[in-house]
Design a protein around this motif. Sequence first.
Motif, PDB file in Angstrom:
ATOM      1  N   LEU A  86       0.807  -1.225   0.000  1.00  0.00           N
ATOM      2  CA  LEU A  86       0.000   0.000   0.000  1.00  0.00           C
ATOM      3  C   LEU A  86       0.843   1.278   0.000  1.00  0.00           C
ATOM      4  CD1 LEU A  86      -2.727  -1.178   2.520  1.00  0.00           C
ATOM      5  CD2 LEU A  86      -3.018  -0.767   0.075  1.00  0.00           C
ATOM      6  N   GLY A  87       2.136   1.146  -0.188  1.00  0.00           N
ATOM      7  CA  GLY A  87       2.969   2.332  -0.329  1.00  0.00           C
ATOM      8  C   GLY A  87       3.827   2.689   0.858  1.00  0.00           C
ATOM      9  N   VAL A  88       3.752   1.926   1.949  1.00  0.00           N
ATOM     10  CA  VAL A  88       4.634   2.195   3.083  1.00  0.00           C
ATOM     11  C   VAL A  88       6.071   1.885   2.662  1.00  0.00           C
ATOM     12  CG1 VAL A  88       5.333   1.327   5.359  1.00  0.00           C
ATOM     13  CG2 VAL A  88       2.942   1.912   4.913  1.00  0.00           C
ATOM     14  N   ARG A  89       6.991   2.783   2.986  1.00  0.00           N
ATOM     15  CA  ARG A  89       8.387   2.624   2.579  1.00  0.00           C
ATOM     16  C   ARG A  89       9.364   2.620   3.757  1.00  0.00           C
ATOM     17  NH1 ARG A  89       6.325   0.635  -0.832  1.00  0.00           N
ATOM     18  NH2 ARG A  89       6.059   1.246  -3.003  1.00  0.00           N
ATOM     19  N   ARG A  90       8.891   3.051   4.916  1.00  0.00           N
ATOM     20  CA  ARG A  90       9.773   3.115   6.084  1.00  0.00           C
ATOM     21  C   ARG A  90       9.158   2.300   7.225  1.00  0.00           C
ATOM     22  NH1 ARG A  90       9.532   8.298   3.852  1.00  0.00           N
ATOM     23  NH2 ARG A  90      11.534   9.188   3.256  1.00  0.00           N
TER      24      ARG A  90
END
Length: 350
Positions: A71-75
């Motif tokens: 869903l776009g979480v990167r950290r």
Amino acid sequence: MAIAFAEAAGGAGALVDPQRRVIDYLRISVTDRCNYRCTYCIPEDGTTHVSRADVLSFEEIEALARAFVTLGVRRLRLTGGEPTVRRDLPTLARLLRAIPGVEELALSTNGHLLSELAAPLRAAGVDRLNVSLDTLDAEKFRRITGRGEMERVRAGLEAARAAGFASIKLNTVAIKGFNDGELAALCAFAWERGFVPRFIEQMPMAAGQTFIPGELLAAARIRASIAAAHPGARLVADDDGAARGAGPARYHALVRPGEAEGAAPRFGVISPMTEHFCERCNRARLSATGALHACLAHDDAVDLRAPLRAGGERAVVATIIDAIAKKRDGHEFQLVGLGGPRKAMVQIGG
């Protein structure tokens, strides 16, 4: 269902809440247990721990993290309780860092076990480290942590520095009458070692049980205290500088006479009480039992473990989207100690 994806706000598949905030940062609590009993974190009568059988396995944590990354979480950040008391933590770090799309893996710790774990965690892929240090006085340190040993933490910091993390930040909960006279010294300690000091306003967690009105050291007072220790220096906002991470801290450079702004040391302030940052919130929290908390300051929680076991990643993704679609505008913290959640900080990995 409210806003779920918005390409314009953060790329295809970005997770966006009703306030158009892009959620790209997940804090993962790997345990609700801690080897310290910090007075601002754990109420005097303690907290109720979950059964060990209810704590997510490494495989479940990895699966849930993958859903967030979809869903776009990167950290990702590993928290607790105290995350380093979770056995084989470097193994989990390695699993998470290997997820395609993860750009950064960080860890928050009290530093008690860092001497042994700093090198293995760095080798496993942990990029950034936050270490709690509320005072440089050994007796005061023992008093505020309940059982902490400052020398162990200082040794852990040296081990972390040798391990080569991309960033090491020192987190200090600022408390009037306790460490308000040490802010400049804590900055100097950090800067001499290449660390970034950060100061945090107290919050009325655990229904205000750990909050004492009158002890709050406000963000403006923190900045003024640090500036006053350096006559002639000026503070320059540095929110776009190298110190900036994924969290809510606002950074300032302390530019002393004759010093280039780019070479000036930095410090950060996290100000949930007096200078709110809810309008730019980019994070969600996953508890050690698989509960998704869209906001630290509310008791809203959505179970992700049940859909994971029943329907796999697709079911988890749908549940996350629905939960973030209900993320609130902000918190309701009050300076008198009201407006906080029933949960204690140790239970959610603040």
